[in-house]
Design a protein around this motif. Structure first.
Motif, PDB file in Angstrom:
ATOM      1  N   PHE A  14       0.826  -1.204   0.000  1.00  0.00           N
ATOM      2  CA  PHE A  14       0.000   0.000   0.000  1.00  0.00           C
ATOM      3  C   PHE A  14       0.864   1.261   0.000  1.00  0.00           C
ATOM      4  O   PHE A  14       0.614   2.217  -0.755  1.00  0.00           O
ATOM      5  N   THR A  15       1.922   1.267   0.829  1.00  0.00           N
ATOM      6  CA  THR A  15       2.814   2.422   0.924  1.00  0.00           C
ATOM      7  C   THR A  15       3.538   2.668  -0.395  1.00  0.00           C
ATOM      8  O   THR A  15       3.741   3.820  -0.805  1.00  0.00           O
ATOM      9  N   TYR A  16       3.918   1.598  -1.062  1.00  0.00           N
ATOM     10  CA  TYR A  16       4.605   1.732  -2.357  1.00  0.00           C
ATOM     11  C   TYR A  16       3.749   2.517  -3.352  1.00  0.00           C
ATOM     12  O   TYR A  16       4.227   3.452  -4.010  1.00  0.00           O
ATOM     13  N   PHE A  17       2.484   2.158  -3.451  1.00  0.00           N
ATOM     14  CA  PHE A  17       1.623   2.831  -4.415  1.00  0.00           C
ATOM     15  C   PHE A  17       1.289   4.264  -4.000  1.00  0.00           C
ATOM     16  O   PHE A  17       1.040   5.129  -4.843  1.00  0.00           O
ATOM     17  N   LYS A  18       1.305   4.549  -2.685  1.00  0.00           N
ATOM     18  CA  LYS A  18       0.985   5.894  -2.212  1.00  0.00           C
ATOM     19  C   LYS A  18       2.180   6.842  -2.278  1.00  0.00           C
ATOM     20  O   LYS A  18       2.009   8.061  -2.225  1.00  0.00           O
ATOM     21  N   THR A  19       3.407   6.297  -2.366  1.00  0.00           N
ATOM     22  CA  THR A  19       4.598   7.158  -2.273  1.00  0.00           C
ATOM     23  C   THR A  19       5.552   6.945  -3.456  1.00  0.00           C
ATOM     24  O   THR A  19       6.760   7.118  -3.308  1.00  0.00           O
ATOM     25  N   LYS A  20       5.037   6.589  -4.600  1.00  0.00           N
ATOM     26  CA  LYS A  20       5.900   6.355  -5.760  1.00  0.00           C
ATOM     27  C   LYS A  20       6.762   7.573  -6.101  1.00  0.00           C
ATOM     28  O   LYS A  20       7.888   7.449  -6.587  1.00  0.00           O
ATOM     29  N   SER A  21       6.243   8.761  -5.826  1.00  0.00           N
ATOM     30  CA  SER A  21       6.974   9.981  -6.176  1.00  0.00           C
ATOM     31  C   SER A  21       8.256  10.155  -5.369  1.00  0.00           C
ATOM     32  O   SER A  21       9.141  10.915  -5.751  1.00  0.00           O
ATOM     33  N   LEU A  22       8.379   9.436  -4.236  1.00  0.00           N
ATOM     34  CA  LEU A  22       9.570   9.567  -3.398  1.00  0.00           C
ATOM     35  C   LEU A  22      10.681   8.598  -3.795  1.00  0.00           C
ATOM     36  O   LEU A  22      11.819   8.742  -3.331  1.00  0.00           O
TER      37      LEU A  22
END
Length: 432
Positions: free
Chosen positions: A405-413
């Protein structure tokens, strides 16, 4: 701040150790962590050995987490407002007194001077007092650490600090099992614990003064709100804290190691000590490698990879019925966790302005510092309701789901390098 080592090259692997106060900080951190890890391990084993109750293991974590979380923000406010060296002396003296009381109570109980029914309430009460101390310890030591070295060597210092912590967590729990076995009880452990706490007090005394850099001009409520707002507006910081909180809450297995040692693997106190050691050994050896090969080239990408490995090792640990494989999975869990510790610690330090370090550290401790104890409570309750092994497998699967879930929410980082964080303002990192 000391001017030692100002001419050292930035890539010097020993750069942080060239500063006197940082060396004192490392020594204090080692001896305090050694004693605290010993105390946590021996109390868990002692309480389960006496009661064989998983719920009683859960109360250990909750007793410490309630005051640590409840007072964390106030502790951060006080750390920003007052001199840190004196604050640390008071906190460590309180921990020493709590440990002394636990030592006396368990000794008197062994000799029949105290009724067995009084032991657990007293132990839980002293654990609660240690939780109060932790609420003030974390923010104060966070500030001492940050101001004992120049900002440009934070990554090197984070590696040394984490490595020192991990070495202490290897030796502390490992010594518990053997001291418990050869002395026939808990008292021998407390003698060592008290000695190391005394050494840590002496090392804090050797620190220079760290006066307040924050003079509050508004109410405590507004000051605390400012610190919370800073954390929540910085996307990278809040995401790292949330990832750690949820993964450790569901994926932590430390509280259940006495159950595995006594009821599943049947390896006794020596095996328990080795199990407590294995995770920290993996972490420490990994951190030795990280001194030369930093995981900070792509910090956010590497953090997600590390937490994924952590979750997979938790699942392997739950499925294993071989003592050797169990140690191997615990070793891997510690190795992956150490990578995430270095990355998270460096990110929080780089993103936090000096005048807010205490309050940001307090929020950080609410997410990370107390997640282990809250996770211990969850582990005990889940083991009681689901069974020991199913609760471990459930926690590992939840950890993997959170990473996804975190991967998809923070791809920009993901593309950010550590140099970008040195130069980009937190508000811009929020939307990077």
């Amino acid at each position: 701040m000391s001017d030692e080592g100002d001419s050292q090259p930035k890539k010097d692997s020993f750069a942080a150790l060239r500063y006197k106060d940082f060396r004192s900080y490392l020594g204090m951190r080692f001896f305090f962590t050694f004693a605290y890890q010993m105390q946590t391990a021996v109390l868990g084993y002692y309480i389960y050995h006496q009661t064989h109750s998983k719920i009683n293991l859960a109360w250990i974590g909750l007793s410490e987490a309630i005051p640590a979380v409840g007072l964390a923000l106030y502790g951060g406010y006080i750390a920003d407002k007052y001199e840190k060296r004196k604050m640390l002396l008071i906190v460590l003296a309180g921990v020493f007194l709590s440990s002394l009381i636990m030592c006396v109570v368990t000794l008197k109980s062994m000799n029949g001077y105290i009724h067995a029914g009084w032991i657990l309430p007293v132990l839980y009460g002293m654990i609660f007092c240690n939780g109060i101390a932790r609420a003030f310890f974390g923010p104060a030591i966070f500030t001492v650490y940050a101001n004992s070295i120049p900002r440009e060597i934070f990554p090197n210092a984070a590696t040394w600090s984490s490595q020192t912590w991990q070495i202490a967590t290897i030796l502390g729990p490992l010594s518990v099992g053997f001291i418990y076995y050869f002395t026939g009880g808990i008292t021998g452990n407390f003698v060592v614990i008290l000695f190391f706490l005394l050494v840590s007090l002496i090392l804090v005394y050797r620190l220079r003064d760290y006066p307040a850099v924050f003079i509050p001009k508004e109410s405590i409520y507004k000051s605390l709100k400012e610190g919370i707002h800073f954390v929540f507006k910085t996307k990278m910081m809040i995401s790292a804290m949330t990832l750690d909180l949820i993964s450790v809450f569901f994926g932590g297995v430390v509280a259940l190691l006495p159950v595995f040692a006594l009821d599943i693997l049947h390896v006794g106190p020596q095996g328990f000590g080795l199990m407590r050691m294995a995770s920290s050994l993996g972490a420490a050896l990994t951190m030795v490698v990280m001194v030369r090969f930093s995981p900070l080239n792509r910090p956010w990408r590497n953090l997600l990879i590390a937490v994924t490995g952590f979750g997979l090792c938790i699942i392997g640990f739950g499925l294993s019925r071989s003592f050797f494989l169990t140690l191997l999975f615990l070793f891997g869990q510690g190795a992956f966790d150490s990578i995430s510790v270095i990355i998270r610690g460096t990110l929080v330090q780089l993103l936090t302005p000096d005048q807010m370090r205490g309050r940001v550290s307090a929020v950080n401790s609410m997410f990370i510092g107390s997640s282990n104890e809250i996770g211990d409570f969850e582990s005990g309750v889940a083991a009681q309701l689901l069974g020991t092994v199913p609760s471990v497998l459930f926690g590992g699967c939840i950890t993997l789901a959170v990473v996804t879930f975190t991967y998809f929410k923070t791809k920009s980082l993901l593309p950010l390098k550590i140099g970008d964080i040195h130069t980009v303002e937190p508000e811009k990192i929020e939307t990077a």
